[in-house]
Design a protein around this motif. Structure first.
Motif, PDB file in Angstrom:
ATOM      1  N   PRO A  46      35.061  54.517  18.937  1.00  0.00           N
ATOM      2  CA  PRO A  46      35.286  55.675  19.814  1.00  0.00           C
ATOM      3  C   PRO A  46      33.973  56.175  20.409  1.00  0.00           C
ATOM      4  O   PRO A  46      32.938  56.188  19.740  1.00  0.00           O
ATOM      5  N   SER A  47      34.021  56.580  21.652  1.00  0.00           N
ATOM      6  CA  SER A  47      32.809  57.071  22.312  1.00  0.00           C
ATOM      7  C   SER A  47      32.265  58.323  21.640  1.00  0.00           C
ATOM      8  O   SER A  47      31.046  58.531  21.590  1.00  0.00           O
ATOM      9  N   SER A  48      33.163  59.160  21.084  1.00  0.00           N
ATOM     10  CA  SER A  48      32.700  60.378  20.411  1.00  0.00           C
ATOM     11  C   SER A  48      31.866  60.042  19.174  1.00  0.00           C
ATOM     12  O   SER A  48      30.875  60.716  18.880  1.00  0.00           O
ATOM     13  N   LEU A  49      32.249  58.979  18.456  1.00  0.00           N
ATOM     14  CA  LEU A  49      31.489  58.574  17.266  1.00  0.00           C
ATOM     15  C   LEU A  49      30.133  58.007  17.671  1.00  0.00           C
ATOM     16  O   LEU A  49      29.111  58.307  17.032  1.00  0.00           O
ATOM     17  N   GLU A  51      28.419  58.738  20.346  1.00  0.00           N
ATOM     18  CA  GLU A  51      27.586  59.852  20.803  1.00  0.00           C
ATOM     19  C   GLU A  51      27.076  60.687  19.640  1.00  0.00           C
ATOM     20  O   GLU A  51      25.943  61.177  19.658  1.00  0.00           O
ATOM     21  N   LEU A  52      27.900  60.838  18.616  1.00  0.00           N
ATOM     22  CA  LEU A  52      27.484  61.615  17.446  1.00  0.00           C
ATOM     23  C   LEU A  52      26.313  60.949  16.736  1.00  0.00           C
ATOM     24  O   LEU A  52      25.345  61.611  16.353  1.00  0.00           O
ATOM     25  N   THR A  55      23.093  61.445  18.442  1.00  0.00           N
ATOM     26  CA  THR A  55      22.643  62.833  18.556  1.00  0.00           C
ATOM     27  C   THR A  55      21.589  63.143  17.500  1.00  0.00           C
ATOM     28  O   THR A  55      21.746  62.781  16.325  1.00  0.00           O
ATOM     29  N   GLU A  62      30.634  65.980   9.891  1.00  0.00           N
ATOM     30  CA  GLU A  62      31.337  65.582  11.100  1.00  0.00           C
ATOM     31  C   GLU A  62      31.438  64.064  11.197  1.00  0.00           C
ATOM     32  O   GLU A  62      32.467  63.526  11.639  1.00  0.00           O
ATOM     33  N   GLN A  66      35.018  61.875  11.358  1.00  0.00           N
ATOM     34  CA  GLN A  66      35.374  60.899  12.389  1.00  0.00           C
ATOM     35  C   GLN A  66      35.584  59.497  11.798  1.00  0.00           C
ATOM     36  O   GLN A  66      36.433  58.735  12.273  1.00  0.00           O
TER      37      GLN A  66
END
Length: 230
Positions: A46-49, A51-52, A55, A62, A66
């Motif tokens: 997933p793109s959110s993972l 990006e996390l 970061t 968090e 995920q």
């Protein structure tokens, strides 16, 4: 249905060598389908993972949340969980465990690819064997009775051509599949290594922060008393 029957009748002109060639073709198709499903299920990030992980100063809670949402067979979940579960240990320890898990992931992704590689080599050789036997049959007819029975000569030539073409076709199909999965696996492992380095750097940052806080929490020594006057 009539077209399939006609195609099968034409393939039978290739002689007995057609059957092992078809077996290799079926094996190649099964391996490609199996790897396609496995790669689709295990290499989804997933793109959110992503990006996390990229970061600075992200929260480990968090990350764990995920990761729990991913399937257990997902290689990113397997790899990141090893790092997350050992984040309170020294960085060299985490790197060692992450390297072991990366090796296991590479083995699981490579499962069955050696069969495709074998088909790439074996199929043309079997086709060449069919070519030799077909031409031997044609020359035997010519040598024994001249051109009295041309249909027997053309039968041998047909066997040679059909087996060669089928062997090359199967080899090309297996080669494209092997190269695609090998390339996908290489890219996935490189991506894992890069993101894993980010997590290791975060662990080192936490270690440095903890050391600084520990030093700051130490009570400073009392100043020396002045010299006693004589």
């Amino acid at each position: 249905m009539h077209e399939l029957s006609s195609a099968w009748s034409e393939l039978q002109y290739g002689g007995m060598i057609i059957y092992p060639l078809l077996l290799l073709g079926i094996i190649a198709v099964l391996i490609i389908l199996d790897r396609a499903v496995a790669y689709y299920r295990s290499l989804r990030l997933p793109s959110s993972l992503a990006e996390l992980v990229e970061t600075y100063g992200f929260a480990w809670d968090e990350l764990d949340r995920q990761l729990a949402a991913l399937a257990p067979v997902n290689v990113y979940r397997r790899f990141f969980e090893v790092i997350s579960d050992n984040r309170n240990k020294p960085a060299w320890w985490v790197e060692s465990r992450a390297g072991d898990e990366a090796g296991d992931i590479e083995k699981s992704l490579s499962r069955g690819l050696w069969i495709l590689e074998t088909v790439v080599t074996a199929a043309p050789l079997l086709g060449l064997l069919g070519t030799i036997t077909g031409m031997m049959q044609a020359f035997k007819v010519i040598g024994g009775s001249g051109l009295v029975a041309p249909t027997q000569v053309t039968s041998g030539v047909a066997q040679a051509l059909i087996s060669t073409a089928l062997g090359l076709l199967i080899a090309l199909f297996a080669l494209f599949g092997f190269n695609f999965f090998a390339r996908t696996q290489s890219q996935a492992l490189d991506h894992l290594e890069r993101l894993g380095s980010r997590l290791i750097d975060h662990i080192r940052l936490d270690e440095e922060t903890g050391e600084k806080e520990a030093i700051a929490s130490v009570t400073p020594l009392a100043p020396r008393e002045g010299r006693v006057k004589r």
